[in-house]
Scaffold this motif. Structure first.
Motif, PDB file in Angstrom:
ATOM      1  N   VAL A 179       5.922   7.102   0.021  1.00  0.00           N
ATOM      2  CA  VAL A 179       5.976   5.563  -0.028  1.00  0.00           C
ATOM      3  C   VAL A 179       5.640   4.440   0.170  1.00  0.00           C
ATOM      4  N   GLU A 180       6.296   3.529  -0.174  1.00  0.00           N
ATOM      5  CA  GLU A 180       4.602   1.880   0.144  1.00  0.00           C
ATOM      6  C   GLU A 180       5.030   1.059   0.959  1.00  0.00           C
ATOM      7  N   TYR A 181       4.192   0.630   1.807  1.00  0.00           N
ATOM      8  CA  TYR A 181       4.354  -0.446   2.581  1.00  0.00           C
ATOM      9  C   TYR A 181       4.721  -1.557   2.167  1.00  0.00           C
ATOM     10  N   SER A 182       4.956  -2.205   2.177  1.00  0.00           N
ATOM     11  CA  SER A 182       4.407  -4.331   2.613  1.00  0.00           C
ATOM     12  C   SER A 182       3.803  -4.646   3.347  1.00  0.00           C
ATOM     13  N   VAL A 183       3.044  -4.657   3.401  1.00  0.00           N
ATOM     14  CA  VAL A 183       2.295  -5.243   4.606  1.00  0.00           C
ATOM     15  C   VAL A 183       1.684  -7.207   4.438  1.00  0.00           C
TER      16      VAL A 183
ATOM     17  N   LYS B 201       9.335   1.163   0.387  1.00  0.00           N
ATOM     18  CA  LYS B 201       9.743   1.712  -0.611  1.00  0.00           C
ATOM     19  C   LYS B 201       9.533   2.780  -0.310  1.00  0.00           C
TER      20      LYS B 201
ATOM     21  N   LEU C  69       9.990  -5.201  -2.518  1.00  0.00           N
ATOM     22  CA  LEU C  69       9.082  -4.446  -1.638  1.00  0.00           C
ATOM     23  C   LEU C  69       9.375  -5.719  -0.704  1.00  0.00           C
TER      24      LEU C  69
ATOM     25  N   MET D 216      11.243   0.923   7.100  1.00  0.00           N
ATOM     26  CA  MET D 216      10.510   2.181   7.054  1.00  0.00           C
ATOM     27  C   MET D 216      11.956   2.775   7.886  1.00  0.00           C
TER      28      MET D 216
ATOM     29  N   ARG E 120       8.132  -2.622   6.820  1.00  0.00           N
ATOM     30  CA  ARG E 120       9.187  -2.667   5.770  1.00  0.00           C
ATOM     31  C   ARG E 120       9.022  -2.023   4.302  1.00  0.00           C
TER      32      ARG E 120
ATOM     33  N   VAL F 149       0.814  -1.390   0.234  1.00  0.00           N
ATOM     34  CA  VAL F 149       0.041   0.295   0.819  1.00  0.00           C
ATOM     35  C   VAL F 149       0.802   0.958  -0.041  1.00  0.00           C
TER      36      VAL F 149
END
Lengths: 263, 255
Positions: free
Chosen positions: B152-156, A237, B5, B135, A235, A210
């Motif tokens: 930002v891009e989160y791995s969920v 990007k 990711l 992050m 974690r 997301v």
């Protein structure tokens, strides 16, 4: 994928065409010796007779035995989604063919107050059939989300409003494929719940990412939301905002988004 | 290309525990251009990125269309089984950059990451630059360097048939090539070979890195994970040997 095994009937390695996703790793990733196959088999046979186990380099094919096949539609879809060194024709991007927010600083693809989703099927290492992907896309379409037009899966849809995918590829298996959608930020929990619910009914794994645009000071509200909803936010990007327009006449971010085709 | 990711660590385990060790040896920086926006003189921009990276002691660099600095070798002789070349080849990576692709560099310490990002900010190459890492580390790096994060891009985590995933240590190794070019079966085999003392962790890490087609496989982290898998090795217990799936209120989640 477990697509390659030695057949006891013919004592040769065979590829299970249904399980193979055409990632080309067996051909490209192996180092090669180009030895005579008869010689190699003879040595192996002798060692086997004597109960010796040769301890060779595990990433070396002694005979360069694997030869890529010319693929035709619809099987060629497997390679487009599985071999990261083949660019997707729809987006021109290698790998899974998506730009997500990696170029958001010059494309303005995901704006303030919006959230982008990358829902990836088959990863890591399980593979997915388009039949399963369609189960998710039709469910997401029912939520009236916006599918990213510059995405390889979207280009294979027959009806983007309903999320349906070309029927002739539904049985094709790929290493992984990514569906990208964009929603207003306050709909993030609703989409996450939908993905979680549909994923339970699929015959593969789903990896979810997301994204959002940060405020000018670098802060963002997504992490707090994810933690509130019980998702990990460890974690990810981070786009540093160092990209800029360098091609004359390309325009500012936002304007560029309409025309830009990220690699 | 979400190839960086979803690198698995114990933070995604079903029950990571309060003391889930932060990943402190795996930081990726990559560059990506957009067609018609900043793709002019692209090969030169990407080479500038890679040359800057080489000044900061990376553990791998790569180009997504040609591979990392450890690549498969096309013409070996049987002697290779005893005398295999395992030296990284950054010159080949630099020479190979020829157009549309992404380029990446992997670092094993926060200090190297920070220094490289600072150098990139000063160099003003013009293409989009991203950090793929924990992050908190990326945010700290931005703060230290004086950059405000753009997006930002989160791995969920993983959902669905997670019982089909391999055990945690294998997953930590295989997901370091997010494109899936390092198969779980091969990573498991390398863990076994190290446990059986048939190969060193460095050798096993190099085998796996050659399959990674974009150069983001972290050989240093792989060596650490392989070393930790040896019987009797000092290692954090969390996640090791556990299957990521499990049974709780949401049996399809790996978090």
């Amino acid at each position: 994928m477990g697509a390659i095994a030695v057949s006891p009937a013919i004592n040769r390695a065979v590829v299970d065409a249904d399980a193979c996703v055409e990632c080309f790793t067996c051909h490209r990733g192996m180092s090669k010796e180009h030895l005579n196959p008869t010689f190699v088999r003879a040595v192996r046979g002798l060692a086997r007779l004597a109960r010796f186990r040769f301890d060779p380099e595990p990433d070396v094919c002694p005979t360069d035995a694997i030869v890529p096949e010319e693929l035709a539609w619809p099987r060629i879809v497997r390679r487009a989604f599985s071999d990261p060194q083949v660019p997707h024709e729809s987006t021109g991007i290698h790998g899974r063919g998506t730009a997500e927010v990696k170029t958001n600083d010059v494309t303005g693809r995901v704006g303030t107050g919006e959230a982008g989703f990358v829902v990836e099927f088959g990863r890591p290492g399980i593979g997915a059939r388009f039949r399963d992907i369609e189960r998710m896309t039709t469910s997401l379409a029912a939520l009236h989300v916006a599918f990213e037009p510059m995405n390889p899966v979207t280009t294979l849809m027959t009806d983007v409003a309903r999320g349906t995918i070309r029927p002739d590829i539904l049985g094709e298996k790929v290493l992984s494929a990514i569906v990208e959608i964009k929603v207003p930020f306050d709909r993030v929990p609703e989409v996450l719940a939908c993905v979680r619910d549909v994923a339970r009914r699929l015959d593969t794994v789903v990896a979810v990412g997301v994204s959002t645009r940060c405020h000018p000071d670098g802060s963002e509200p997504l992490r707090a939301l994810l933690e509130r909803e019980g998702y990990p936010a460890y974690r990810g990007k981070t786009n540093l905002g160092l990209g800029r327009v360098t091609v004359a006449g390309a325009g500012a971010p936002g304007k560029a988004a309409a025309a830009a085709r990220p690699w | 290309m979400t190839n960086t990711l979803h690198r698995y660590s114990e933070h995604y385990a079903r029950e990571p525990g309060e003391d889930a060790s932060p990943v402190t040896d795996d930081y990726i920086v990559f560059a990506m251009a957009s067609k018609g926006v900043n793709d002019d003189d692209l090969a030169a921009k990407y080479r500038a990125f890679l040359k800057l990276a080489l000044e900061h002691d990376p553990v791998n660099i790569g180009d997504a269309t040609h591979g990392g600095w450890l690549r498969p070798q096309r013409k070996l002789t049987p002697v290779n089984h005893w005398r295999r070349e395992r030296r990284p080849d950054p010159e080949t990576v630099l020479r190979g950059v020829d157009g549309p692709t992404t380029v990446a560099a992997v670092f094993d310490t926060y200090e190297k990451l920070r220094a490289f990002v600072l150098a990139l900010a000063k160099a003003d190459i013009g293409v989009s630059i991203n950090i793929a890492a924990p992050m908190d580390a990326a945010q700290r790096c931005c703060r230290d360097v004086g950059l405000a994060r753009h997006s930002v891009e989160y791995s969920v985590g993983f959902r669905g048939r997670v019982e089909r995933l391999p055990e945690a240590r294998t997953l930590e190794l295989s997901t370091m090539c997010g494109h899936g070019m390092v198969s779980a079966a091969f990573a498991r085999k390398m863990l076994d070979w190290v446990r059986e003392n048939r190969r060193t962790p460095a050798e096993a890490a190099a085998y796996m890195a050659r399959f990674c087609s974009c150069g983001v496989f972290n050989t240093r982290r792989a060596e650490r994970l392989l070393e930790a898998a040896r019987p009797g090795a000092d290692r954090p217990a969390a996640g090791q040997g556990d299957r990521p799936g499990g049974s709780d209120s949401d049996p399809t989640a790996v978090r």
